[in-house]
Design an enzyme around this catalytic site. Structure first.
Site, short mmCIF file in Angstrom:
data_model
loop_
_atom_site.label_atom_id
_atom_site.label_comp_id
_atom_site.label_asym_id
_atom_site.label_seq_id
_atom_site.Cartn_x
_atom_site.Cartn_y
_atom_site.Cartn_z
N SER A 11 60.13 -9.23 -35.64
CA SER A 11 61.60 -9.18 -35.72
C SER A 11 62.16 -10.58 -35.82
O SER A 11 61.55 -11.54 -35.34
CB SER A 11 62.16 -8.51 -34.46
N TYR A 59 62.85 -8.55 -25.48
CA TYR A 59 62.37 -8.03 -26.76
C TYR A 59 61.95 -9.19 -27.67
O TYR A 59 60.89 -9.15 -28.30
CB TYR A 59 63.50 -7.23 -27.41
#
Lengths: 246, 438
Positions: free
Chosen positions: A138, A151
């Site tokens: 990501s 995250y």
């Protein structure tokens, strides 16, 4: 004709990729946690013309199941041309700040399980001497932001792991692609307030991934406009970065 | 996270909040949650209904677009079962290379399967194949407190009939199974010819429609005097050879909505004149791809934005055969004299094949569709005059396109509405339904 393994096959991005590979006449071995949804995903690809679709329900954090999963996959596909690692969850940052358990859990799903799977897959691909490991990381892994650093840290681990693995497997003729999507309209981001102009569809992401696999891209920002945005964000000096509320 | 949703005409301007169901197993809980929180909801596909029939009374809709999976396909028999949020374009992309086409398609391929059923859409082959509902084998309907019911002509047949053309009010369709039509080529053999007036149109239509799978006409409703009623008549059939290829023309886009409409009487008149001159004066055969034949406007994504922020309304009516010629003449004469000109006018003779749906729009007669930029003039002056002509001729308006018809006109033209109301899912209601039955 491609033989493709997908971990996290029920994810919206994985499904969109699989549909595009279906149009090229691919065979699939699909792995996901929810067996009922997995059967629906498999039926969709079969009806759209996939050459063959086999499935296995597995929770990626069940590390003891990985070896048997890979053995079944190799039995079915014999060789894996592309492995797409697409499973993941978006932890709630606030609860991760209050106790360690959700943060550790988020790491298990988004980082540790991927490291474990890639370790097994790397050896399989090394033996094959061909193929591509496509791993969804990501943009969040590029910098630690106060809004999303648990995250982000898990994805940073994945990105760095992939960078090292790429250099190792390059000598064996195996490619490792790190995929860094920005905001995508998927069940994972449901309920988040995201800037509408920056939100992409899973289909847009998938087109770039499928093309990236062909081109052997190393780091794939998707949509493409994230590459310049992240270039800037990566280069914001630390003393300034900590004052920003990104 | 999704942006506010609007109907295709962007009028009335009532932005909807979407609540997405990503899996069939989540649909029932999603509908219940929105119903409990907001008092009512409505399924919303890809937003191709023009008026307020796709707007929830609560302005909170359940989006079905993510339910876009195929479930099963029998390519020997051309039977396809898919989730309700699949678009017709997605079906064609898979079915055409295998030699199958939609038995009935509307003028856009961006409608969803669920939307095609809820509006019982029809197309250029209404005279030969009827409506979408005529090729529907069965579907699953999720009803509040009842769960999923399979509906077909032989099972739950009252709900089957009420849901076809039922405007999404009888439950949420989670999947449907349709019969496709075999084709040998994805190309269309068409014949195009100009006509000088309505008499010529009706003569051409009577003589040629029944020889061809598809027939439609475009009419210049701004032309006056000796040019009044001029237009272009188009028929077509699936070609017998030429490959089974998915058309994938680059799409243009209208990236933002201008403040004011780019369509006005002057620009429409210029376009109509240019377009009419471009067409052959005598019947001329042409082979074209299926996209330019069926979906010319799909070439321009978001074309509805050219009407500006106020949006537009489409006026679509159908007049029974016995009164059609006279009523069409009146409708066109009122339109030509009106302040706002329609730039797209589509004329189509519908056939006598009955739909299984209770609120299906087409009937044996002639249908006319006109697009107008939204102004107060429409509802106060033009539409009441057109409505009076339609009423007197025993015709009716198309709920999928409508944002203005009176409750009395709706209830007279669709007497089966009470049966649909009796079977309406208590969790579902629309702005349209409240307006015409409330």
């Amino acid at each position: 004709m491609k033989r493709i393994l997908i971990i996290g096959a029920n994810s919206a991005i994985a499904t969109a990729c699989a549909r595009q590979w279906t149009a090229q006449g691919a065979s699939f071995f699909l792995v996901a946690r929810n067996a009922e949804k997995l059967a629906q995903t498999a039926a969709d690809l079969t009806a759209r013309g996939a050459k063959a679709v086999d499935v296995l329900a597995m929770d990626a954090t069940d590390f003891t199941a990985h070896a048997a999963m890979l053995a079944s996959c190799v039995r079915v596909l014999s060789q894996i041309d592309v492995a797409l690692i697409a499973h993941g969850t978006l932890p709630d940052q606030k609860s991760c700040e209050q106790s360690a358990a959700p943060a550790v859990e988020a790491f298990a799903v988004n980082a540790t399980s991927t490291v474990a799977l890639l370790t097994l897959l790397a050896n399989q691909f090394e033996r094959q001497g061909a193929g591509t490991l496509a791993v969804i990381s990501s943009v969040a892994g590029d910098r630690g932001r106060p809004s999303n650093y648990v995250y982000g840290a898990a994805k940073a681990a994945v990105s760095t792991f992939c960078e090292g693995l790429r250099a190792r497997l390059f000598k064996a003729g195996v490619h490792v692609m790190t995929i860094k999507p920005g905001f995508v309209d998927t069940p994972m981001t449901k309920g988040l307030k995201l800037p509408a102009a920056l939100v992409a569809t899973p289909e847009q992401i998938a087109r770039r991934i499928v093309a990236g696999v062909e081109r052997k891209t190393a780091n794939l920002y998707t949509p493409a406009f994230w590459a310049p945005i992240m270039l800037i964000i990566r280069n914001i000096p630390g003393p300034l970065f900590k004052r920003l509320n990104l | 996270m999704s942006q506010p949703l609007r109907s295709w005409g962007r009028y009335p301007n009532l932005p909807q909040t979407g609540h997405t169901a990503h899996w069939r197993s989540e649909l029932s809980a999603q509908v219940d949650a929105v119903f409990k929180a907001h008092g009512s909801t409505l399924p919303f596909g890809n937003g191709r209904s023009y008026g307020d029939s796709c707007l929830a009374l609560s302005d909170h809709v359940v989006e079905t677009r993510a339910l876009d999976r195929f479930i099963s396909a029998d390519w020997e028999k051309g039977v396809l079962r898919a989730e309700a949020g699949v678009t017709l374009a997605e079906i064609l992309r898979v079915s055409i290379p295998r030699g199958w086409f939609l038995s009935v398609t509307p003028g856009t391929q961006f409608a969803t399967l669920g939307g095609a059923i809820a509006n019982d859409v029809h197309g250029k082959n209404h005279h030969s194949r009827g409506t979408f509902g005529n090729h529907l084998r069965c579907f699953s309907l999720m009803r509040h407190g009842e769960g999923a019911l399979t509906c077909s002509p032989g099972e739950n047949n009252a709900l089957f009939a009420a849901t076809i053309g039922g405007l999404g009010l009888t439950g949420v369709i989670d999947w449907a199974e349709i019969q496709l039509m075999p084709i040998r080529s994805s190309r269309i053999d068409s014949i195009v010819t100009r006509f000088a007036d309505l008499d010529e149109f009706f003569a051409l239509s009577r003589e040629l429609d029944h020889h061809h799978e598809y027939a439609v006409a475009w009419i210049d409703c701004l032309a006056k005097g000796t040019y009044a009623g001029r237009g272009v008549y188009i028929v077509g059939d699936h070609a017998s050879d030429g490959g089974l290829n998915v058309d994938d023309r680059a799409k243009l886009d209208v990236p933002f909505t201008p403040r004011l409409s780019l369509i006005n009487k002057a620009s429409s008149r210029a376009f109509n004149e240019f377009y009419w001159r471009l067409q052959p004066a005598t019947p001329t055969p042409r082979q074209v791809g299926y996209e330019p034949f069926f979906y010319p406007l799909d070439r321009i994504l978001n074309w509805n934005r050219i009407y500006g922020r106020a949006g537009f309304q489409q006026y679509q009516c159908v007049i029974p055969d016995i009164a059609a010629e006279a009523a069409m003449r009146e409708l066109l004469s009122v339109t030509a004299g009106a302040k706002s000109g329609s730039f797209l006018a589509v004329l189509k003779r519908c056939g006598a094949i009955a739909s299984p749906g209770l609120l299906s729009f087409p009937l044996a007669g002639t249908s006319l569709a006109l697009d107008f930029p939204q102004t107060a003039h429409l509802e106060h002056e033009l539409f009441p005059r057109l409505d009076a002509i339609v009423r007197a001729a025993g015709g009716r308006l198309y709920p999928a396109k409508d944002a203005h018809m009176t409750g009395a006109d709706f209830r007279n033209a669709y007497p089966a509405w009470e049966k649909v109301e009796a079977l309406r899912d208590p969790a579902l209601n629309s702005r349209f339904w409240k307006r015409v039955t409330g």
